[in-house]
Design a protein around this motif. Structure first.
Motif, PDB file in Angstrom:
ATOM      1  N   PHE A 121     -32.021 -32.779 -29.037  1.00 48.96           N
ATOM      2  CA  PHE A 121     -31.366 -32.127 -30.311  1.00 48.96           C
ATOM      3  C   PHE A 121     -31.427 -33.172 -31.268  1.00 48.96           C
ATOM      4  N   TYR A 122     -31.381 -34.692 -31.084  1.00 48.32           N
ATOM      5  CA  TYR A 122     -31.331 -35.619 -31.798  1.00 48.32           C
ATOM      6  C   TYR A 122     -32.684 -35.424 -32.617  1.00 48.32           C
ATOM      7  N   PHE A 123     -34.012 -35.248 -32.018  1.00 47.87           N
ATOM      8  CA  PHE A 123     -35.112 -35.047 -32.577  1.00 47.87           C
ATOM      9  C   PHE A 123     -35.016 -33.802 -33.472  1.00 47.87           C
ATOM     10  N   ILE A 124     -34.438 -32.463 -33.054  1.00 46.40           N
ATOM     11  CA  ILE A 124     -34.460 -31.468 -33.758  1.00 46.40           C
ATOM     12  C   ILE A 124     -33.647 -31.724 -35.082  1.00 46.40           C
ATOM     13  N   ALA A 125     -32.259 -32.476 -34.981  1.00 44.99           N
ATOM     14  CA  ALA A 125     -31.845 -33.086 -36.212  1.00 44.99           C
ATOM     15  C   ALA A 125     -32.400 -33.694 -37.265  1.00 44.99           C
ATOM     16  N   LEU A 126     -33.250 -34.760 -36.566  1.00 48.78           N
ATOM     17  CA  LEU A 126     -34.253 -35.827 -37.396  1.00 48.78           C
ATOM     18  C   LEU A 126     -35.123 -34.945 -37.950  1.00 48.78           C
ATOM     19  N   ALA A 127     -36.019 -33.957 -37.356  1.00 42.93           N
ATOM     20  CA  ALA A 127     -36.883 -33.100 -37.967  1.00 42.93           C
ATOM     21  C   ALA A 127     -36.251 -32.216 -39.030  1.00 42.93           C
TER      22      ALA A 127
ATOM     23  N   ARG B  75     -40.505 -31.880 -52.884  1.00 43.74           N
ATOM     24  CA  ARG B  75     -41.361 -30.783 -53.543  1.00 43.74           C
ATOM     25  C   ARG B  75     -40.519 -30.100 -54.795  1.00 43.74           C
ATOM     26  N   GLU B  76     -39.333 -30.278 -54.725  1.00 45.41           N
ATOM     27  CA  GLU B  76     -38.428 -30.164 -55.985  1.00 45.41           C
ATOM     28  C   GLU B  76     -38.843 -31.324 -57.081  1.00 45.41           C
TER      29      GLU B  76
ATOM     30  N   HIS C 281     -35.726 -34.510 -41.988  1.00 40.73           N
ATOM     31  CA  HIS C 281     -37.075 -34.964 -42.782  1.00 40.73           C
ATOM     32  C   HIS C 281     -37.526 -33.650 -43.507  1.00 40.73           C
ATOM     33  N   LYS C 282     -37.289 -32.501 -42.875  1.00 36.09           N
ATOM     34  CA  LYS C 282     -37.687 -31.202 -43.755  1.00 36.09           C
ATOM     35  C   LYS C 282     -36.789 -31.214 -44.842  1.00 36.09           C
ATOM     36  N   ARG C 283     -35.654 -31.518 -45.007  1.00 41.59           N
ATOM     37  CA  ARG C 283     -34.968 -31.620 -46.342  1.00 41.59           C
ATOM     38  C   ARG C 283     -35.316 -32.529 -47.271  1.00 41.59           C
TER      39      ARG C 283
END
Length: 715
Positions: A669-675, A686-687, A678-680
């Motif tokens: 779950f930590y790595f999912i939150a970290l991903a 990109r913005e 990073h996606k944000r």
């Protein structure tokens, strides 16, 4: 008059330029889209900093942060890695030298040693690149045919190295102690397996031998692994040894045999996952929007490794094909959005019907493999002198022939069916490849499970006494190894036969009989990357399954892949043309490793079942005194000290497994939150790129307006 008018025009231009551009007005800069966005963010930051009492000027804080980050990273990276001009790099070097003067001797020595070590590592990496296997060949292929086909040969090189490492593990752990003892190289002796309470009928192992012509029998034995090859180091049954006794210790061969299997499977998993993660990162970065995809294909889609004219034309056509495919996918998405409920029900009903046909084709292939395996196993014990040469080989290789025919026919059927399912072109390719992957790899599992069902099927007293069908399979591990050996040899024979007797004659006919319409329609053989990859993944899966039953099979696989490399290279250069549907190197590498990972997972399943569930042979092999192969592990643990036994039992208990699983879930779950974070950040970057493009458009618009006003004033 003309000079005065030109002088006055120059003065007017200078005055306009100076008035327009020497001191840019504040209102003009404040109209930039990026300035407005930064101003909004800065007000929130300033308000937060005022509350915390840490307020700096924006430019000062930015410059301080930038210099701090760069000077902090000077110890970790070389200055030449920064995207700076020469003057800035010199300034950073001066800063670095100034900092060195104020350090202690110990810190200076650490920095100098760190720099020297990094320089040594860089030089060593440069040297190892020159020692890469087939480096020049793969670079030549990359220059002539692009990175997509080059990735296939790089993948083949990876499999050669993987199998070589697997063979070295098995050789060092299992084969080397036996060879050192058998040939009296060391002062050691074999510990034979003591006789246990096993019925003597279960220990009977008649090794097959033929009494026919010497040359004929050797051909049969060489192709099937029977006869003189059956009782050699090639197969499991030859290692009927309990251990090797050296001067100071006793080498437990059964435990070493099992650990070597676990070691090469774990090594393969770690190595494949490590390489897959690198490709997944690139694919994750490339997952852009459709507009960015078009821009990347148009402005950054060219492969600068191509030096051949025909390959350049092919790359042009490939880019056109990709753009057409993207437009077709966009058209299909629009068509899907405009579908009515009746059309949706109709297309889903058609897809359901076609998938039932696919399942029926797969079931028919699996049933054919099942029946062919049963027929081959039941008639394999027939006396060779009652058969002719072709009949004997046909029965021995019947499962391999049926598997090869299934792997050849089903992709053609899948390619025809997919056209009626109304998918996008990209999804059509992926779905067809996944179906072919499942077909190729599932055929091996069907063969292995069919053999397992025949081994464990008991219909007499002797079978119930031994725990397996001892009459047909006195040493069932060796016979499973022989099946894997036959699949490996037959796959190599098919590859060589297709190249020599299909590809080369086809090239000759197409080249020298091009006036015939039949050969024009036939055309040259395409070098289809997915089909070739599925072929070598199929061979590698056979190697993973068979290495436990035939310890020298990884060495045979290494030689096989080396031969395939040169055969495919010659076929590519002289008989094949590249497929118009080209793969990018990053996408190809990730796809290849993903398919290979699927093959590894499918190989682990039958190996685990055979080691943990099926009773081991009582007539051959190192596990004759164990009910199953896995029983050697608890027996070894029972010899540990009490404290170590308690630790091992605690680690393998449920009390340890449940908290460990929860910790793993929290880490996940930590790595999912970290991903997600990073996606944000990627979205924000990109913005920012979009804002910069809007700034450029705004500035170009203002510049054109200023030039238009200037022309109007001059006129």
């Amino acid at each position: 008059c003309s000079q005065s008018s030109s002088w006055s025009r120059e003065q007017l231009n200078l005055s306009l330029d100076s008035s327009c551009f020497s001191s840019p007005p504040v209102n003009f800069l404040q109209e930039l889209p990026s300035y407005r966005s930064i101003a909004r963010k800065r007000t929130t930051i300033l308000s937060r900093d005022k509350q915390s009492g840490t307020l700096l000027k924006p430019t000062d804080s930015y410059n301080f942060q930038l210099e701090g980050e760069i000077t902090e990273d000077l110890d970790n990276q070389s200055i030449r890695k920064y995207a700076l001009n020469i003057s800035e790099k010199r300034r950073l070097r001066d800063i670095q030298e100034t900092q060195m003067k104020y350090l202690s001797e110990w810190d200076q020595w650490k920095r100098y040693s760190s720099k020297s070590w990094k320089r040594f590592i860089e030089k060593a990496r440069e040297m190892t690149t020159h020692l890469e296997l087939w480096r020049e060949d793969i670079r030549s292929i990359e220059g002539k045919f692009g990175t997509g086909i080059q990735s296939y040969f790089s993948f083949l090189r990876f499999l050669v190295l993987l199998n070589l490492v697997i063979f070295l593990i098995i050789f060092l752990v299992v084969l080397l102690p036996v060879l050192l003892t058998r040939y009296k190289i060391t002062n050691s002796s074999f510990i034979l397996i003591p006789s246990q309470d096993v019925d003597i009928q279960c220990t009977v192992y008649p090794i097959s031998s033929s009494g026919l012509i010497y040359f004929y029998s050797y051909i049969i034995d060489l192709l099937s692994g029977t006869g003189f090859l059956e009782d050699t180091y090639l197969f499991y049954g030859h290692y009927t040894i309990d251990g090797v006794k050296f001067q100071n210790f006793t080498y437990d061969l059964p435990l070493a045999y099992l650990l070597s299997t676990i070691a090469y499977l774990a090594l393969s998993l770690v190595w494949i996952v490590k390489r897959s993660v690198e490709g997944f990162k690139i694919n994750l970065i490339r997952s852009e929007e459709h507009f960015q995809s078009y821009c990347n294909k148009i402005f950054a889609g060219w492969d600068f490794c191509i030096t051949n004219r025909s390959m350049a034309d092919l790359k042009h056509s490939s880019l056109r094909y990709e753009l057409r495919a993207d437009l077709e996918e966009e058209r299909i998405r629009q068509k899907i959005a405009e579908r009515t409920s009746e059309e949706t029900i109709r297309i889903y009903s058609l897809r359901l019907f076609l998938n039932c046909i696919v399942l029926a084709v797969l079931a028919a292939c699996f049933y054919a493999i099942y029946k062919a395996t049963i027929f081959s196993q039941e008639h394999m014990k027939k006396e060779i002198d009652k058969m002719v040469f072709g009949e004997n080989l046909l029965i021995l290789y019947l499962p391999s022939i049926v598997i090869t025919l299934a792997n050849f026919i089903t992709p053609i059927i899948f390619a025809k069916i997919i056209h009626y399912e109304d998918y996008s072109p990209g999804f059509e390719i992926r779905l067809t490849i996944l179906r072919c992957v499942f077909m190729r790899l599932a055929t091996i599992c069907v063969l292995v499970f069919t053999l397992g069902s025949k081994i464990t099927s008991c219909d007499n007293y002797l079978c119930e006494l031994c725990g397996y069908n001892q009459k047909l399979y006195p040493c069932w591990e060796t016979q499973v190894g022989q099946e894997m050996y036959k699949l490996m040899i037959f796959d190599l024979i098919i590859i060589l036969a297709v190249t020599l007797f299909v590809d080369f004659p086809r090239k000759i006919l197409v080249t020298y009989c091009s006036s015939w319409k039949l050969f024009q329609c036939w055309g040259e053989q395409e070098f289809a990357i997915p089909d070739n990859v599925l072929g070598i993944v199929y061979g590698q899966t056979i190697c993973w399954i068979g290495a436990f039953f035939s310890p020298l099979l990884p060495a045979i696989a290494t030689l096989k892949f080396i031969i395939i490399f040169y055969v495919k290279e010659i076929s590519l250069l002289y008989t094949c043309r590249p497929s118009p549907r080209q793969f990018r190197a990053s996408n190809s590498n990730f796809f290849f490793l993903l398919v290979l990972l699927i093959g590894l997972c499918l190989a682990i399943i039958p190996l685990t079942i055979s080691m943990a569930r099926i009773p081991s042979s009582k007539a051959c092999g190192p596990f004759t005194n164990f009910n199953t192969t896995w029983e050697v592990v608890p027996k070894t643990v029972s010899t540990f000290p009490n404290s170590l036994q308690t630790l091992v039992y605690g680690i393998t208990s449920e009390a340890f497994a449940v908290p460990f699983f929860m910790i793993i879930c929290l880490v996940m779950f930590y790595f999912i939150a970290l991903a997600g974070a990073h996606k944000r950040v990627v979205i924000q970057l990109r913005e920012q790129l979009n804002l910069e493009s809007r700034d450029k458009r705004y500035l170009i618009q203002k510049l054109t307006e200023a030039q238009r006003d200037l022309r109007n004033r001059l006129d």
